[in-house]
Design an enzyme around this catalytic site. Sequence first.
Site, PDB file in Angstrom:
ATOM      1  N   GLU A 194       0.799  -1.225   0.000  1.00 37.28           N
ATOM      2  CA  GLU A 194       0.000   0.000   0.000  1.00 37.28           C
ATOM      3  C   GLU A 194       0.834   1.278   0.000  1.00 37.28           C
ATOM      4  O   GLU A 194       0.439   2.260  -0.627  1.00 37.28           O
ATOM      5  CB  GLU A 194      -0.954   0.009   1.195  1.00 37.28           C
ATOM      6  CG  GLU A 194      -2.014  -1.075   1.154  1.00 37.28           C
ATOM      7  CD  GLU A 194      -3.021  -0.908   0.025  1.00 37.28           C
ATOM      8  OE1 GLU A 194      -3.092   0.165  -0.604  1.00 37.28           O
ATOM      9  OE2 GLU A 194      -3.763  -1.871  -0.226  1.00 37.28           O
ATOM     10  N   ASP A 210      -8.017   7.746  -4.538  1.00 38.98           N
ATOM     11  CA  ASP A 210      -8.015   6.366  -5.014  1.00 38.98           C
ATOM     12  C   ASP A 210      -9.453   5.935  -5.272  1.00 38.98           C
ATOM     13  O   ASP A 210     -10.257   5.866  -4.344  1.00 38.98           O
ATOM     14  CB  ASP A 210      -7.358   5.466  -3.951  1.00 38.98           C
ATOM     15  CG  ASP A 210      -7.411   3.994  -4.299  1.00 38.98           C
ATOM     16  OD1 ASP A 210      -7.123   3.649  -5.455  1.00 38.98           O
ATOM     17  OD2 ASP A 210      -7.752   3.198  -3.407  1.00 38.98           O
TER      18      ASP A 210
END
Length: 139
Positions: free
Chosen positions: A28, A39
Amino acid sequence: MFVKSLVFLTIAVAYASADCLHCICMRESGCKPIGCNMDVGSLSCGYYQIKLPYYEDCGQPTKKSGETTEAAWKRCANDLSCATTCVENYYNRYKSQCAGTGQGACEVMARNHNGGPQGCKHSGTLGYWNGIKSCCGCS
């Protein structure tokens, strides 16, 4: 003998969980407090790129009295200990939805982290899982 086996199993599960969490963190953010990024139409923040609804679902760890949920989420997401607690809480909350899938704990954790409460059942999370699996060798 049974007690020794149980202790060994508990330690083995703890290490597997730590390896899995580390690989999710690396995937991540490189396991760095990178702040928030857009995102898929909403902000993802911190070490595990946690979204606000995910933070709410994980029980809002370390939220202070009088603090807004948004401020607590961003602060927690950028604190490794708090963010890890959030990911573990989220896993524990939703792992039962993956019962009977034959998936191991790390796979359930990774796929639900990536795809939501039933991410373990969505083929769209397989690529993410394969990346985590190649990092840790977990199942």
